[in-house]
Design a protein around this motif. Sequence first.
Motif, PDB file in Angstrom:
ATOM      1  N   ARG A  93      40.344  62.808  -6.328  1.00  0.00           N
ATOM      2  CA  ARG A  93      39.939  61.528  -5.737  1.00  0.00           C
ATOM      3  C   ARG A  93      38.574  61.087  -6.256  1.00  0.00           C
ATOM      4  NH1 ARG A  93      42.205  63.687  -0.766  1.00  0.00           N
ATOM      5  NH2 ARG A  93      40.104  64.348  -0.169  1.00  0.00           N
ATOM      6  N   ALA A  94      37.726  62.065  -6.595  1.00  0.00           N
ATOM      7  CA  ALA A  94      36.396  61.752  -7.118  1.00  0.00           C
ATOM      8  C   ALA A  94      36.413  61.509  -8.625  1.00  0.00           C
ATOM      9  CB  ALA A  94      35.425  62.883  -6.787  1.00  0.00           C
ATOM     10  N   GLY A  95      37.598  61.560  -9.235  1.00  0.00           N
ATOM     11  CA  GLY A  95      37.719  61.300 -10.668  1.00  0.00           C
ATOM     12  C   GLY A  95      37.300  62.461 -11.540  1.00  0.00           C
ATOM     13  N   MET A  96      37.300  63.678 -10.990  1.00  0.00           N
ATOM     14  CA  MET A  96      36.879  64.857 -11.751  1.00  0.00           C
ATOM     15  C   MET A  96      38.093  65.547 -12.364  1.00  0.00           C
ATOM     16  SD  MET A  96      34.040  66.293  -9.041  1.00  0.00           S
ATOM     17  CE  MET A  96      33.436  67.573 -10.149  1.00  0.00           C
ATOM     18  N   ASN A  97      37.900  66.132 -13.527  1.00  0.00           N
ATOM     19  CA  ASN A  97      38.954  66.834 -14.250  1.00  0.00           C
ATOM     20  C   ASN A  97      39.063  68.260 -13.730  1.00  0.00           C
ATOM     21  OD1 ASN A  97      40.719  67.991 -16.028  1.00  0.00           O
ATOM     22  ND2 ASN A  97      39.604  67.409 -17.884  1.00  0.00           N
ATOM     23  N   THR A  98      40.080  68.545 -12.937  1.00  0.00           N
ATOM     24  CA  THR A  98      40.195  69.862 -12.316  1.00  0.00           C
ATOM     25  C   THR A  98      40.495  70.963 -13.334  1.00  0.00           C
ATOM     26  OG1 THR A  98      42.515  69.403 -11.777  1.00  0.00           O
ATOM     27  CG2 THR A  98      40.876  68.956 -10.076  1.00  0.00           C
ATOM     28  N   SER A  99      40.973  70.598 -14.515  1.00  0.00           N
ATOM     29  CA  SER A  99      41.234  71.619 -15.537  1.00  0.00           C
ATOM     30  C   SER A  99      39.935  72.219 -16.075  1.00  0.00           C
ATOM     31  CB  SER A  99      42.063  71.046 -16.686  1.00  0.00           C
ATOM     32  OG  SER A  99      41.299  70.113 -17.434  1.00  0.00           O
ATOM     33  N   ARG A 100      38.803  71.580 -15.764  1.00  0.00           N
ATOM     34  CA  ARG A 100      37.503  72.068 -16.210  1.00  0.00           C
ATOM     35  C   ARG A 100      36.765  72.835 -15.111  1.00  0.00           C
ATOM     36  NH1 ARG A 100      37.028  72.198 -21.462  1.00  0.00           N
ATOM     37  NH2 ARG A 100      34.756  72.119 -21.233  1.00  0.00           N
ATOM     38  N   LEU A 101      37.468  73.081 -13.987  1.00  0.00           N
ATOM     39  CA  LEU A 101      36.853  73.766 -12.865  1.00  0.00           C
ATOM     40  C   LEU A 101      37.460  75.149 -12.673  1.00  0.00           C
ATOM     41  CD1 LEU A 101      36.813  70.912 -10.183  1.00  0.00           C
ATOM     42  CD2 LEU A 101      34.867  71.737 -11.536  1.00  0.00           C
ATOM     43  N   PHE A 102      36.605  76.128 -12.391  1.00  0.00           N
ATOM     44  CA  PHE A 102      37.078  77.467 -12.040  1.00  0.00           C
ATOM     45  C   PHE A 102      36.827  77.652 -10.553  1.00  0.00           C
ATOM     46  CE2 PHE A 102      36.861  82.087 -11.593  1.00  0.00           C
ATOM     47  CZ  PHE A 102      38.031  82.448 -12.246  1.00  0.00           C
ATOM     48  N   TYR A 103      37.888  77.983  -9.821  1.00  0.00           N
ATOM     49  CA  TYR A 103      37.805  78.103  -8.374  1.00  0.00           C
ATOM     50  C   TYR A 103      37.543  79.548  -7.959  1.00  0.00           C
ATOM     51  CZ  TYR A 103      39.157  77.905  -3.470  1.00  0.00           C
ATOM     52  OH  TYR A 103      39.161  78.006  -2.092  1.00  0.00           O
ATOM     53  N   CYS A 104      36.441  79.770  -7.286  1.00  0.00           N
ATOM     54  CA  CYS A 104      36.089  81.087  -6.745  1.00  0.00           C
ATOM     55  C   CYS A 104      36.698  81.181  -5.350  1.00  0.00           C
ATOM     56  CB  CYS A 104      34.575  81.248  -6.692  1.00  0.00           C
ATOM     57  SG  CYS A 104      33.773  81.147  -8.308  1.00  0.00           S
ATOM     58  N   ALA A 105      37.817  81.831  -5.256  1.00  0.00           N
ATOM     59  CA  ALA A 105      38.639  81.733  -4.050  1.00  0.00           C
ATOM     60  C   ALA A 105      38.010  82.385  -2.826  1.00  0.00           C
ATOM     61  CB  ALA A 105      40.010  82.333  -4.329  1.00  0.00           C
ATOM     62  N   GLU A 106      37.630  83.639  -2.895  1.00  0.00           N
ATOM     63  CA  GLU A 106      37.069  84.307  -1.731  1.00  0.00           C
ATOM     64  C   GLU A 106      36.257  85.520  -2.147  1.00  0.00           C
ATOM     65  OE1 GLU A 106      40.974  84.631  -0.479  1.00  0.00           O
ATOM     66  OE2 GLU A 106      41.227  85.628  -2.386  1.00  0.00           O
ATOM     67  N   SER A 107      35.330  85.874  -1.310  1.00  0.00           N
ATOM     68  CA  SER A 107      34.616  87.139  -1.426  1.00  0.00           C
ATOM     69  C   SER A 107      34.664  87.796  -0.060  1.00  0.00           C
ATOM     70  CB  SER A 107      33.160  86.923  -1.861  1.00  0.00           C
ATOM     71  OG  SER A 107      33.079  86.525  -3.207  1.00  0.00           O
ATOM     72  N   VAL A 108      35.329  88.930   0.021  1.00  0.00           N
ATOM     73  CA  VAL A 108      35.486  89.639   1.293  1.00  0.00           C
ATOM     74  C   VAL A 108      34.938  91.052   1.124  1.00  0.00           C
ATOM     75  CG1 VAL A 108      37.376  88.294   2.253  1.00  0.00           C
ATOM     76  CG2 VAL A 108      37.897  90.096   0.625  1.00  0.00           C
ATOM     77  N   LEU A 109      34.099  91.454   2.070  1.00  0.00           N
ATOM     78  CA  LEU A 109      33.426  92.744   1.997  1.00  0.00           C
ATOM     79  C   LEU A 109      33.312  93.312   3.402  1.00  0.00           C
ATOM     80  CD1 LEU A 109      31.918  94.731   0.073  1.00  0.00           C
ATOM     81  CD2 LEU A 109      29.823  93.456   0.603  1.00  0.00           C
ATOM     82  N   LEU A 110      33.709  94.572   3.581  1.00  0.00           N
ATOM     83  CA  LEU A 110      33.649  95.189   4.902  1.00  0.00           C
ATOM     84  C   LEU A 110      32.198  95.277   5.381  1.00  0.00           C
ATOM     85  CD1 LEU A 110      36.301  98.050   4.601  1.00  0.00           C
ATOM     86  CD2 LEU A 110      36.572  95.731   5.505  1.00  0.00           C
ATOM     87  N   PRO A 111      31.970  95.117   6.681  1.00  0.00           N
ATOM     88  CA  PRO A 111      30.606  95.038   7.213  1.00  0.00           C
ATOM     89  C   PRO A 111      29.689  96.191   6.817  1.00  0.00           C
ATOM     90  CG  PRO A 111      32.179  94.391   8.896  1.00  0.00           C
ATOM     91  CD  PRO A 111      32.989  94.893   7.730  1.00  0.00           C
ATOM     92  N   ALA A 112      30.201  97.405   6.776  1.00  0.00           N
ATOM     93  CA  ALA A 112      29.354  98.566   6.488  1.00  0.00           C
ATOM     94  C   ALA A 112      28.769  98.547   5.086  1.00  0.00           C
ATOM     95  CB  ALA A 112      30.160  99.854   6.690  1.00  0.00           C
ATOM     96  N   TYR A 113      29.319  97.719   4.195  1.00  0.00           N
ATOM     97  CA  TYR A 113      28.891  97.703   2.795  1.00  0.00           C
ATOM     98  C   TYR A 113      28.052  96.477   2.446  1.00  0.00           C
ATOM     99  CZ  TYR A 113      32.298 101.450   2.290  1.00  0.00           C
ATOM    100  OH  TYR A 113      32.978 102.625   2.428  1.00  0.00           O
ATOM    101  N   ARG A 114      27.757  95.661   3.420  1.00  0.00           N
ATOM    102  CA  ARG A 114      26.999  94.446   3.148  1.00  0.00           C
ATOM    103  C   ARG A 114      25.511  94.759   3.007  1.00  0.00           C
ATOM    104  NH1 ARG A 114      30.416  91.057   7.731  1.00  0.00           N
ATOM    105  NH2 ARG A 114      32.430  91.258   6.641  1.00  0.00           N
ATOM    106  N   GLY A 115      24.814  93.910   2.256  1.00  0.00           N
ATOM    107  CA  GLY A 115      23.382  94.078   2.065  1.00  0.00           C
ATOM    108  C   GLY A 115      23.001  95.102   1.018  1.00  0.00           C
ATOM    109  N   GLN A 116      23.952  95.498   0.149  1.00  0.00           N
ATOM    110  CA  GLN A 116      23.696  96.503  -0.880  1.00  0.00           C
ATOM    111  C   GLN A 116      23.800  95.948  -2.296  1.00  0.00           C
ATOM    112  OE1 GLN A 116      25.832 100.243  -0.166  1.00  0.00           O
ATOM    113  NE2 GLN A 116      26.327  99.527   1.887  1.00  0.00           N
ATOM    114  N   GLY A 117      23.892  94.638  -2.434  1.00  0.00           N
ATOM    115  CA  GLY A 117      23.970  94.045  -3.762  1.00  0.00           C
ATOM    116  C   GLY A 117      25.370  93.872  -4.298  1.00  0.00           C
TER     117      GLY A 117
END
Length: 201
Positions: A93-117
């Motif tokens: 709708r914004a007139g952008m070429n979606t073939s030029r976009l890479f979609y970062c779908a999700e980042s999921v990390l268990l709580p005990a491992y967060r904050g470690q880089g």
Amino acid sequence: MSVSLLYVSGVELQAWIDDLARLRIQVFREYPYLYQGSAAYERQYLQTYTGSGAAMAILAIDDCLPPGQQVIGASTGIPMGYEDAAFRQPFERAGMNTSRLFYCAESVLLPAYRGQGIYRGFFAGREKHARSQGCFDALCFCAVVRPPQHPLKPADYRPLDKVWQHFGYRPCPDLITHYDWQDIDQDAASAHPMMFWMKSL
């Protein structure tokens, strides 16, 4: 904790679908997604990635855990052209070429491992993959937008906006989509507004 990051792409993803489904159900149950997940829905959702042949993932693995639980985090990505129409439409709708976009779908990390880089490794891995393809101008992802006074919002909740900005992503309030899922406190699925964030390559 000793965690390694594993890059997989294309047909290699098929071997990790059960791990991705498990993590999505567990992590997205937390606020702000409040996702009432099911294995059946996950199989359908993840078919977009396994069926495309063009998706990738960065897997965080703790070899000290029992088999079946060693994948403690994951970050996935796919060319936007392979995504559902609901994700493509705001850009079209914004007139952008979606073939030029890479979609970062999700980042999921268990709580005990967060904050470690590990989160930093997720972003770096997806960006490295997108650059290596030589056909993308920008990366994007979207995040659910909840009302400030949502009744299930934890008192200690800290949004990730500053983290995303630190990695170079900017919010795009004009790029909004809606996606259906069932919240943990609801009886049926409903539409949720999701705002995109973008970063130029």
